[in-house]
Design a protein around this motif. Structure first.
Motif, PDB file in Angstrom:
ATOM      1  N   LEU A  83       0.838  -1.204   0.000  1.00  0.00           N
ATOM      2  CA  LEU A  83       0.000   0.000   0.000  1.00  0.00           C
ATOM      3  C   LEU A  83       0.868   1.247   0.000  1.00  0.00           C
ATOM      4  O   LEU A  83       2.051   1.216   0.334  1.00  0.00           O
ATOM      5  CB  LEU A  83      -0.909   0.015   1.232  1.00  0.00           C
ATOM      6  CG  LEU A  83      -1.832  -1.202   1.438  1.00  0.00           C
ATOM      7  CD1 LEU A  83      -2.588  -1.056   2.749  1.00  0.00           C
ATOM      8  CD2 LEU A  83      -2.795  -1.356   0.281  1.00  0.00           C
ATOM      9  N   THR A  84       0.258   2.356  -0.392  1.00  0.00           N
ATOM     10  CA  THR A  84       0.860   3.685  -0.259  1.00  0.00           C
ATOM     11  C   THR A  84      -0.226   4.599   0.284  1.00  0.00           C
ATOM     12  O   THR A  84      -1.248   4.815  -0.372  1.00  0.00           O
ATOM     13  CB  THR A  84       1.372   4.208  -1.610  1.00  0.00           C
ATOM     14  OG1 THR A  84       2.342   3.288  -2.134  1.00  0.00           O
ATOM     15  CG2 THR A  84       2.034   5.564  -1.432  1.00  0.00           C
ATOM     16  N   LEU A  85      -0.006   5.113   1.489  1.00  0.00           N
ATOM     17  CA  LEU A  85      -1.066   5.862   2.171  1.00  0.00           C
ATOM     18  C   LEU A  85      -1.517   7.061   1.353  1.00  0.00           C
ATOM     19  O   LEU A  85      -2.720   7.304   1.208  1.00  0.00           O
ATOM     20  CB  LEU A  85      -0.573   6.303   3.549  1.00  0.00           C
ATOM     21  CG  LEU A  85      -1.585   7.086   4.407  1.00  0.00           C
ATOM     22  CD1 LEU A  85      -2.835   6.254   4.648  1.00  0.00           C
ATOM     23  CD2 LEU A  85      -0.951   7.496   5.730  1.00  0.00           C
ATOM     24  N   GLU A  86      -0.581   7.830   0.824  1.00  0.00           N
ATOM     25  CA  GLU A  86      -0.963   9.029   0.071  1.00  0.00           C
ATOM     26  C   GLU A  86      -1.789   8.676  -1.163  1.00  0.00           C
ATOM     27  O   GLU A  86      -2.708   9.402  -1.541  1.00  0.00           O
ATOM     28  CB  GLU A  86       0.291   9.800  -0.336  1.00  0.00           C
ATOM     29  CG  GLU A  86       1.075  10.370   0.848  1.00  0.00           C
ATOM     30  CD  GLU A  86       2.293  11.146   0.393  1.00  0.00           C
ATOM     31  OE1 GLU A  86       2.525  11.190  -0.847  1.00  0.00           O
ATOM     32  OE2 GLU A  86       3.007  11.687   1.253  1.00  0.00           O
ATOM     33  N   ARG A  87      -1.468   7.570  -1.797  1.00  0.00           N
ATOM     34  CA  ARG A  87      -2.153   7.182  -3.029  1.00  0.00           C
ATOM     35  C   ARG A  87      -3.443   6.418  -2.764  1.00  0.00           C
ATOM     36  O   ARG A  87      -4.449   6.601  -3.462  1.00  0.00           O
ATOM     37  CB  ARG A  87      -1.211   6.322  -3.879  1.00  0.00           C
ATOM     38  CG  ARG A  87      -1.802   5.830  -5.197  1.00  0.00           C
ATOM     39  CD  ARG A  87      -0.917   4.743  -5.773  1.00  0.00           C
ATOM     40  NE  ARG A  87      -0.913   3.566  -4.905  1.00  0.00           N
ATOM     41  CZ  ARG A  87       0.034   2.631  -4.925  1.00  0.00           C
ATOM     42  NH1 ARG A  87       1.068   2.752  -5.739  1.00  0.00           N
ATOM     43  NH2 ARG A  87      -0.033   1.590  -4.121  1.00  0.00           N
TER      44      ARG A  87
END
Length: 426
Positions: A136-140
């Motif tokens: 995962l990527t929090l910002e995305r």
């Protein structure tokens, strides 16, 4: 005193002063002047109240305790109470911000992954461990449905069935993850992930070690027990056969002895009860001893040369002798008769090095990464011929770990090998 009295008494006093002043002007100058003074006084009071109301409105747009006006009359008490309330709010907000920063720092340092989702599985927040585990990527990915981000059938089934009491073991992104969803509040869920890849690898190593150790011990024990059974049932064995059996049993006994000694050495190197005792090492004497042992093992079948051209070091001489000796003996064992073995102590790019170079059978690249595993064999049939225990390079690895060094292996099948031990300078 009652707060209502604190408000009305000053207000009534001000009205009394206005009426008294108007009365004085009425008595001195007439009715018109008295009414004018009363009207002007009421207008001034009204202007002051409206001014403070305006200041209060401006302050409410940006409420900071430092910007609150002092006030006059009843406004002094009002602004004072607002100041205390705002100061308490600012203090509570500062404490909350500090605790939130600590929480985020703790979540960032936590080795387990934590992802917070709402009741319909939309991602709200996750820590870096969850990003690594689940890709995962929090910002995305913030605000997206987790089931769209983690496309794994077992995970989808786990979500659909909703049996969150038991964790889910998941093979995902070349990792073994243990996942569990924990509902909290009314509209929130926490997804916790634990990376069990290393635990699984250690468990597999433990099982392999037990299996390999059992196999290595079983072979010589089978030989010894077999010959003892023959000797007990055949009392009239001729001397030549008896001597042949005794020779083989002695060889197998020595093999078991070497295996057990190497296992005890590994256990001692890994134990916290045996800290490294460092002292200056006589490199010249150590190299001479290793070269003599290599020549004795070779029995004149190889050309063994050596060179000493490097700085001194500090360490445990016996452990270093064991590590260097294992590399030297491997070079002799896996080099056919007539080959060359060169043992060198030299200065490398980052510190002193011990290098064992041979013209032996070499090692295929696919095996090099696993050579330091316990009992790992490149060629099991040849390992029986060389009488190795399969623990030599594992011992080398652990000795170097204790001395802050590392092992580099350069080899090509059929063209020989170079084992380079790099150590920190004294």
């Amino acid at each position: 005193m009652n707060p209502k009295l604190l408000f009305w008494i000053p207000a009534l006093l001000r009205m009394c002063f206005i009426l008294l002043g108007a009365g004085v002007f009425w008595w001195l100058f007439g009715l018109v002047y008295g009414l004018a003074v009363a009207f002007l006084s009421v207008f001034i009071l009204l202007f002051i109240q409206l001014s403070y109301l305006h200041q209060l409105g401006d302050w409410l747009d940006d409420p900071h305790s430092a910007k609150l006006p002092d006030g006059w009359g009843s406004w002094t008490n009002i602004f004072s109470r607002l100041y205390r309330l705002r100061r308490d709010d600012e203090r509570n907000q500062a404490e909350l911000t500090e605790w939130l920063a600590r929480f985020r720092q703790a979540m960032h340092l936590l080795p387990d992954g934590v992802a917070i989702m709402d009741d319909v599985l939309f991602l709200e927040w996750c820590n870096p461990a969850a990003e690594r585990h689940l890709g995962l990527t929090l910002e995305r990915d913030k605000g997206m449905r987790v089931t769209n981000l983690i496309r794994h059938p077992d995970f989808i089934d786990y979500i659909i069935l909703g049996r969150y009491d038991n964790p889910l073991t998941l093979s995902f992104r070349d990792r073994k993850l243990i996942c569990q969803i924990i509902p909290f509040e009314n509209r929130r869920q926490i997804l916790v992930t634990h990376d069990a890849t290393e635990t699984q690898r250690i468990e597999e190593m433990r099982r392999d070690f037990i299996a390999n150790a059992s196999h290595e011990l079983r072979t010589p024990l089978t030989v010894i027990v077999g010959f003892l059974e023959i000797a007990s049932s055949e009392m009239n064995l001729d001397a030549e056969t008896r001597m042949s059996h005794l020779k083989l049993m002695t060889e197998q006994g020595h093999r078991m002895q070497r295996l057990i000694e190497d296992m005890l050495t590994l256990s001692r190197l890994e134990s916290m009860d045996y800290p490294l005792r460092s002292e200056p090492v006589d490199i010249a004497a150590l190299m001479e001893q290793i070269v003599q042992e290599a020549r004795a093992l070779s029995g004149g079948k190889h050309q063994i040369t050596s060179s000493v051209n490097g700085p001194g070091i500090s360490g445990n001489p016996e452990e270093l002798r064991s590590a260097f000796g294992n590399l030297a003996s491997n070079a002799v064992r896996y080099t056919p008769p007539g080959g060359t073995v060169h043992l060198a102590w030299q200065m490398g790019p980052n510190g002193p090095q011990f290098v064992a170079t041979d013209t032996g059978i070499g090692i295929d690249q696919i095996h090099i990464a696993r050579l330091t595993e316990r009992f790992y064999r490149v060629d099991k049939s040849r390992s029986r011929e060389t009488q190795g225990t399969g623990l030599g390079l594992a011992i080398v690895k652990h000795v170097l770990l204790r001395h802050g060094g590392n092992l580099t292996i350069k080899s090509e099948a059929g063209k020989g090998s170079s084992f380079i031990v790099s150590l920190p300078a004294a």
